[in-house]
Design a protein around this motif. Structure first.
Motif, PDB file in Angstrom:
ATOM      1  N   UNK A   1     -38.189  25.199  -2.313  1.00 47.02           N
ATOM      2  CA  UNK A   1     -37.069  25.070  -1.383  1.00 47.02           C
ATOM      3  C   UNK A   1     -37.421  25.397   0.063  1.00 47.02           C
ATOM      4  N   UNK A   2     -38.586  25.931   0.316  1.00 51.29           N
ATOM      5  CA  UNK A   2     -38.951  26.340   1.658  1.00 51.29           C
ATOM      6  C   UNK A   2     -38.804  25.180   2.635  1.00 51.29           C
ATOM      7  N   UNK A   3     -37.965  25.395   3.641  1.00 52.31           N
ATOM      8  CA  UNK A   3     -37.756  24.389   4.676  1.00 52.31           C
ATOM      9  C   UNK A   3     -36.792  23.274   4.320  1.00 52.31           C
ATOM     10  N   UNK A   4     -36.243  23.287   3.120  1.00 53.44           N
ATOM     11  CA  UNK A   4     -35.319  22.230   2.706  1.00 53.44           C
ATOM     12  C   UNK A   4     -33.901  22.521   3.183  1.00 53.44           C
ATOM     13  N   UNK A   5     -33.206  21.465   3.602  1.00 52.30           N
ATOM     14  CA  UNK A   5     -31.781  21.556   3.880  1.00 52.30           C
ATOM     15  C   UNK A   5     -31.056  21.276   2.568  1.00 52.30           C
TER      16      UNK A   5
ATOM     17  N   UNK B   1     -33.134  33.133   0.598  1.00 52.52           N
ATOM     18  CA  UNK B   1     -34.299  33.956   0.262  1.00 52.52           C
ATOM     19  C   UNK B   1     -35.441  33.115  -0.313  1.00 52.52           C
ATOM     20  N   UNK B   2     -35.093  31.966  -0.906  1.00 48.99           N
ATOM     21  CA  UNK B   2     -36.113  31.053  -1.425  1.00 48.99           C
ATOM     22  C   UNK B   2     -36.610  30.097  -0.350  1.00 48.99           C
ATOM     23  N   UNK B   3     -36.097  30.246   0.878  1.00 48.99           N
ATOM     24  CA  UNK B   3     -36.588  29.455   2.002  1.00 48.99           C
ATOM     25  C   UNK B   3     -35.752  28.251   2.370  1.00 48.99           C
ATOM     26  N   UNK B   4     -34.599  28.070   1.736  1.00 51.79           N
ATOM     27  CA  UNK B   4     -33.752  26.911   2.013  1.00 51.79           C
ATOM     28  C   UNK B   4     -32.800  27.192   3.173  1.00 51.79           C
TER      29      UNK B   4
ATOM     30  N   UNK C   1     -24.836  33.394  -3.657  1.00 55.97           N
ATOM     31  CA  UNK C   1     -25.622  32.217  -4.016  1.00 55.97           C
ATOM     32  C   UNK C   1     -26.338  31.663  -2.778  1.00 55.97           C
ATOM     33  N   UNK C   2     -25.621  31.563  -1.669  1.00 57.85           N
ATOM     34  CA  UNK C   2     -26.231  31.081  -0.421  1.00 57.85           C
ATOM     35  C   UNK C   2     -27.349  32.014   0.022  1.00 57.85           C
ATOM     36  N   UNK C   3     -27.127  33.319  -0.091  1.00 56.09           N
ATOM     37  CA  UNK C   3     -28.162  34.296   0.275  1.00 56.09           C
ATOM     38  C   UNK C   3     -29.400  34.146  -0.597  1.00 56.09           C
TER      39      UNK C   3
ATOM     40  N   UNK D   1     -29.690  27.692 -12.352  1.00 59.48           N
ATOM     41  CA  UNK D   1     -30.522  28.066 -13.501  1.00 59.48           C
ATOM     42  C   UNK D   1     -31.932  27.487 -13.412  1.00 59.48           C
ATOM     43  N   UNK D   2     -32.082  26.385 -12.669  1.00 58.57           N
ATOM     44  CA  UNK D   2     -33.388  25.783 -12.488  1.00 58.57           C
ATOM     45  C   UNK D   2     -34.246  26.587 -11.509  1.00 58.57           C
ATOM     46  N   UNK D   3     -33.594  27.441 -10.701  1.00 60.32           N
ATOM     47  CA  UNK D   3     -34.290  28.101  -9.598  1.00 60.32           C
ATOM     48  C   UNK D   3     -34.349  29.616  -9.710  1.00 60.32           C
TER      49      UNK D   3
END
Length: 142
Positions: A28-32, A59-62, A53-55, A138-140
């Motif tokens: 997810x890093x850098x993804x919108x 934290x995963x870079x999104x 959830x947004x936080x 659940x995928x992440x």
């Protein structure tokens, strides 16, 4: 290797059930991303849950560019069907799907991520409707 087939009544072949496809691991890093949550009207803390959830996605870079909440059971008619999704095909209502698709297109988000678990069929259907990667929390998240 061809899938195993067995005969149904009437002589037609029936394919055996295949295991559900797992989504590819997502970086997810850098993804919108656009977030979606489906909640019962009984859930009073749904905004807090969406904030958390947004936080966790940040934290995963999104980068969260949109958030949607579908609540079920707010009206009298909805209260009777509160435990069922609006659609077994998309989880949320057709109107909410349209709203999400418009924002996804406008923001050019790379993915739509649902807080709720999705079946493989829902994931594939929504990916086709949104024209992007669709995942569940659940995928992440562990």
């Amino acid at each position: 290797m061809k899938p195993h087939r067995r005969m149904r009544r009437g002589g037609r072949a029936e394919r055996s059930a295949r295991p559900a496809k797992e989504p590819p691991p997502a970086e997810l890093t850098g993804m919108d991303i656009v977030l979606v949550g489906y909640f019962s009207a009984k859930e009073r803390q749904y905004l807090v849950i969406m904030d958390e959830f947004a936080d966790s996605m940040a934290a995963l870079g999104a980068h969260v560019v949109g958030r949607f909440v579908q609540r079920r059971g707010v009206s009298d008619g909805g209260a009777r069907t509160m435990d069922a999704p609006y659609s077994s095909r998309t989880l949320v209502s057709a109107g909410k799907v349209e709203e999400i698709a418009l924002v996804r297109e406008k923001t050019r988000a790379d993915a739509v991520i649902f807080l709720n678990p999705l079946t493989a069929h829902q994931r594939e259907t929504l990916a086709g409707l949104f024209n992007c990667l669709v995942l569940s929390s659940r995928d992440l998240l562990p």
